[in-house]
Design a protein around this motif. Structure first.
Motif, PDB file in Angstrom:
ATOM      1  N   PRO A 196      12.031  14.254  -4.612  1.00  0.00           N
ATOM      2  CA  PRO A 196      10.716  13.937  -6.104  1.00  0.00           C
ATOM      3  C   PRO A 196      10.672  16.036  -6.562  1.00  0.00           C
ATOM      4  N   PRO A 197       9.801  15.336  -7.985  1.00  0.00           N
ATOM      5  CA  PRO A 197       9.582  16.755  -8.461  1.00  0.00           C
ATOM      6  C   PRO A 197       8.535  17.633  -7.407  1.00  0.00           C
ATOM      7  N   MET A 198       8.792  18.739  -8.111  1.00  0.00           N
ATOM      8  CA  MET A 198       8.258  20.120  -7.424  1.00  0.00           C
ATOM      9  C   MET A 198       7.430  19.835  -5.855  1.00  0.00           C
ATOM     10  N   LEU A 199       8.548  19.787  -5.893  1.00  0.00           N
ATOM     11  CA  LEU A 199       8.926  20.345  -3.162  1.00  0.00           C
ATOM     12  C   LEU A 199       9.486  21.563  -3.637  1.00  0.00           C
ATOM     13  N   LEU A 200      10.247  21.790  -3.918  1.00  0.00           N
ATOM     14  CA  LEU A 200      10.768  23.068  -4.203  1.00  0.00           C
ATOM     15  C   LEU A 200       9.972  24.431  -4.791  1.00  0.00           C
ATOM     16  N   HIS A 243       0.470  -1.311  -0.280  1.00  0.00           N
ATOM     17  CA  HIS A 243       0.691   0.425   0.219  1.00  0.00           C
ATOM     18  C   HIS A 243       0.982   0.753   0.143  1.00  0.00           C
ATOM     19  N   SER A 244       1.967   0.759   0.766  1.00  0.00           N
ATOM     20  CA  SER A 244       2.034   2.325   0.646  1.00  0.00           C
ATOM     21  C   SER A 244       3.669   2.029  -1.080  1.00  0.00           C
ATOM     22  N   GLN A 245       3.992   1.736  -1.005  1.00  0.00           N
ATOM     23  CA  GLN A 245       4.369   1.412  -2.167  1.00  0.00           C
ATOM     24  C   GLN A 245       2.788   2.125  -3.375  1.00  0.00           C
ATOM     25  N   LEU A 246       2.123   1.965  -3.586  1.00  0.00           N
ATOM     26  CA  LEU A 246       1.289   2.215  -4.665  1.00  0.00           C
ATOM     27  C   LEU A 246       0.555   3.542  -4.012  1.00  0.00           C
ATOM     28  N   ARG A 247       1.027   4.488  -3.202  1.00  0.00           N
ATOM     29  CA  ARG A 247       0.544   5.596  -2.566  1.00  0.00           C
ATOM     30  C   ARG A 247       1.627   6.042  -3.382  1.00  0.00           C
ATOM     31  N   ARG A 248       3.279   6.222  -3.060  1.00  0.00           N
ATOM     32  CA  ARG A 248       4.346   6.808  -3.482  1.00  0.00           C
ATOM     33  C   ARG A 248       4.697   6.529  -4.578  1.00  0.00           C
ATOM     34  N   HIS A 249       3.852   5.714  -5.601  1.00  0.00           N
ATOM     35  CA  HIS A 249       4.104   5.588  -7.469  1.00  0.00           C
ATOM     36  C   HIS A 249       3.005   7.004  -7.462  1.00  0.00           C
ATOM     37  N   ARG A 289       1.844  15.393   0.882  1.00  0.00           N
ATOM     38  CA  ARG A 289       3.071  14.607   0.098  1.00  0.00           C
ATOM     39  C   ARG A 289       4.481  14.102   0.766  1.00  0.00           C
ATOM     40  N   LEU A 290       4.865  15.377   1.595  1.00  0.00           N
ATOM     41  CA  LEU A 290       6.167  14.270   2.100  1.00  0.00           C
ATOM     42  C   LEU A 290       5.654  13.209   3.266  1.00  0.00           C
ATOM     43  N   ALA A 291       4.216  13.510   3.759  1.00  0.00           N
ATOM     44  CA  ALA A 291       4.376  12.237   4.949  1.00  0.00           C
ATOM     45  C   ALA A 291       4.373  11.400   3.636  1.00  0.00           C
ATOM     46  N   VAL A 292       3.809  10.557   2.526  1.00  0.00           N
ATOM     47  CA  VAL A 292       3.726   9.601   2.464  1.00  0.00           C
ATOM     48  C   VAL A 292       5.161   9.455   1.479  1.00  0.00           C
ATOM     49  N   LEU A 293       6.221  10.036   1.426  1.00  0.00           N
ATOM     50  CA  LEU A 293       7.129   9.962   0.991  1.00  0.00           C
ATOM     51  C   LEU A 293       8.009   9.602   2.219  1.00  0.00           C
ATOM     52  N   GLY A 294       8.035   9.818   3.477  1.00  0.00           N
ATOM     53  CA  GLY A 294       8.687   9.367   4.472  1.00  0.00           C
ATOM     54  C   GLY A 294       9.517  10.622   4.963  1.00  0.00           C
ATOM     55  N   ALA A 295       9.083  11.942   4.090  1.00  0.00           N
ATOM     56  CA  ALA A 295      10.035  12.847   4.763  1.00  0.00           C
ATOM     57  C   ALA A 295       9.891  14.152   5.295  1.00  0.00           C
ATOM     58  N   THR A 296      10.717  14.976   5.882  1.00  0.00           N
ATOM     59  CA  THR A 296       9.422  15.970   6.511  1.00  0.00           C
ATOM     60  C   THR A 296      10.633  17.215   5.626  1.00  0.00           C
ATOM     61  N   LEU A 297       8.711  18.339   6.927  1.00  0.00           N
ATOM     62  CA  LEU A 297       9.532  19.565   6.069  1.00  0.00           C
ATOM     63  C   LEU A 297       9.418  20.940   7.748  1.00  0.00           C
ATOM     64  N   GLU A 298      10.572  21.240   8.057  1.00  0.00           N
ATOM     65  CA  GLU A 298      10.571  22.047   8.711  1.00  0.00           C
ATOM     66  C   GLU A 298      10.607  23.669   7.996  1.00  0.00           C
ATOM     67  N   CYS A 299       9.963  24.805   9.377  1.00  0.00           N
ATOM     68  CA  CYS A 299      10.058  25.840   9.098  1.00  0.00           C
ATOM     69  C   CYS A 299      10.318  26.670  10.087  1.00  0.00           C
ATOM     70  N   THR A 300      11.363  27.397  10.070  1.00  0.00           N
ATOM     71  CA  THR A 300      12.305  28.038  10.800  1.00  0.00           C
ATOM     72  C   THR A 300      11.974  29.395  11.135  1.00  0.00           C
ATOM     73  N   LYS A 337      13.487  23.615   6.007  1.00  0.00           N
ATOM     74  CA  LYS A 337      14.324  22.503   6.038  1.00  0.00           C
ATOM     75  C   LYS A 337      13.101  20.742   5.667  1.00  0.00           C
ATOM     76  N   LEU A 338      13.831  20.770   4.271  1.00  0.00           N
ATOM     77  CA  LEU A 338      13.418  18.979   4.020  1.00  0.00           C
ATOM     78  C   LEU A 338      14.732  18.542   3.702  1.00  0.00           C
ATOM     79  N   GLU A 339      14.024  16.734   4.944  1.00  0.00           N
ATOM     80  CA  GLU A 339      14.795  16.034   5.843  1.00  0.00           C
ATOM     81  C   GLU A 339      14.193  14.807   4.502  1.00  0.00           C
ATOM     82  N   LEU A 340      15.221  14.538   4.011  1.00  0.00           N
ATOM     83  CA  LEU A 340      14.643  13.648   2.460  1.00  0.00           C
ATOM     84  C   LEU A 340      14.995  12.286   3.763  1.00  0.00           C
ATOM     85  N   THR A 341      14.150  10.773   3.081  1.00  0.00           N
ATOM     86  CA  THR A 341      14.910   9.748   3.862  1.00  0.00           C
ATOM     87  C   THR A 341      15.882   9.318   3.152  1.00  0.00           C
ATOM     88  N   PRO A 342      16.571   8.385   3.830  1.00  0.00           N
ATOM     89  CA  PRO A 342      17.929   7.502   2.455  1.00  0.00           C
ATOM     90  C   PRO A 342      18.198   6.269   1.880  1.00  0.00           C
TER      91      PRO A 342
END
Length: 367
Positions: free
Chosen positions: A291-295, A187-193, A342-353, A362-367
């Motif tokens: 992933p495109p269209m994040l920045l 299910h996670s892979q389908l959501r990512r796709h 979008r980032l939650a599905v990709l397993g990444a996080t976004l922090e604004c300071t 600050k965009l934290e990417l998954t390994p």
């Protein structure tokens, strides 16, 4: 005439070889938890009769009695394991699996009695029953009758069936947990796709108003014989080449996203939008998959909410920092919530300071 020799059928020979191979594979697949469960249960049942030693005078024969009542159960569990493992390693979805387990346990119990009776007769060590008989002036307990054989077989079968049931429940539970994890992973892979397809569609979109304004501005520049008209056209073509990905492109990189931001801001400059100056420091991280269209949505959002004069993009390990020289850009809105989804599905996080005179995403990417 000599009778023709009956040749074994190839199918029967193959079935026999397959059965032997299944037996060997199942015996080799014994897990230590399974062996521990059988041995522990065997020692516990062997220790049941030892409690009566407190009422008997065993004397110097205590080590022999203990050895007899501990070795025999361990041998029994070994026979039960050899019969149980082939049934336990059979198809987990076979409709007759439970009956196979019951039959294997009953067969193991019968074989256990067939091995224990001769062993008990051959061992010179006395049993608790022998000690009790000698204490009361009776003969040793070596009179084996059919009723005793059946009773002892059932005595072995019932606790063995309980152990098999517990192990089967554990196996089914582990299989169900694994199936649930596989479904969640799928299910996670389908959501990512699905998200990747959505992002690719967003990346392929070009703001028609921006494109129309750019074309009108270029046309007016040519009409005025503006020497910068050709450069404006080149910048528009460059932006379209970057913003319109080919269908076979599955994603983007940090460097390509930075190039997209630079071309977008350059196009706004041609429209007298006074975009912020763009600084990019990626070093060797330009080829990092992203992933495109994040920045670019963050840049467009900042331009809608304020008027930053400078924008910078930097990479720090797995973290990407997009900053602006203007504060007050961390307020939650629909665009930022959509990006976080979008980032939650990709397993990444976004922090604004935010700090005086600056805002950093600050965009934290998954390994």
């Amino acid at each position: 005439m000599r009778p023709a020799l009956v040749q074994p059928r190839p199918a029967v020979a193959q079935a026999s070889l397959g059965m032997m191979g299944h037996l060997l594979r199942s015996w080799r697949s014994l897990h230590w938890i399974e062996a521990f469960a059988f041995v522990t249960a065997a020692l516990l049942f062997g220790a049941i009769d030892l409690a009566s030693l407190l009422e008997l005078r065993v004397g110097d024969q205590l080590p022999q009695v203990l050895a007899r009542h501990l070795i025999v159960p361990v041998l029994s569990c070994s026979v039960l394991l050899l019969c149980w493992l082939p049934a336990a390693r059979s198809s987990p979805i076979h409709p007759a699996r439970r009956w196979r387990l019951v039959a294997a346990t009953l067969l193991g119990s019968a074989l256990t009695i067939a091995v224990i009776y001769p062993l008990a007769a051959a061992l010179p060590w006395p049993s608790v029953c022998d000690i009790y008989a000698m204490t009361h002036g009776k003969p040793r307990c070596n009179d084996f009758r059919l009723a005793e054989v059946i009773g002892d077989t059932l005595w072995v079968f019932m606790p063995a069936l309980m152990i098999v049931g517990v192990l089967e429940f554990r196996t089914v539970r582990r299989r169900q947990d694994q199936a649930a994890q596989d479904l969640l992973r799928e299910h996670s892979q389908l959501r990512r796709h699905a998200l990747a397809a959505r992002l690719a569609a967003l990346q392929a979109q070009v703001d028609p108003a921006l494109l129309f304004d750019a074309l009108v501005a270029i046309e007016q520049a040519y009409d005025r014989h503006d020497p910068d008209a050709s450069a404006r056209l080149e910048r528009l073509i460059r932006h379209l080449r970057i913003a319109l990905p080919r269908l076979r492109d599955a994603g983007a990189t940090l460097g390509s996203e930075a190039e997209l931001i630079a071309s977008y801001l350059g196009l706004l400059g041609d429209l007298d939008g006074r975009p912020p100056a763009f600084e990019c420091q990626l070093g060797s991280r330009g080829a990092t998959a992203l992933p495109p269209m994040l920045l670019l949505p963050l840049v467009q959002r900042a331009l809608r909410l304020g008027h930053p004069g400078r924008c910078w993009l930097a990479a720090e390990g797995r973290r990407v920092v997009l900053g602006f020289d203007e504060e007050g850009l961390c307020s939650e809105d629909a665009d930022l919530a959509s990006l976080r989804e979008r980032l939650a599905v990709l397993g990444a996080t976004l922090e604004c300071t935010a700090a005086p005179g600056r805002t950093e995403f600050k965009l934290e990417l998954t390994p």
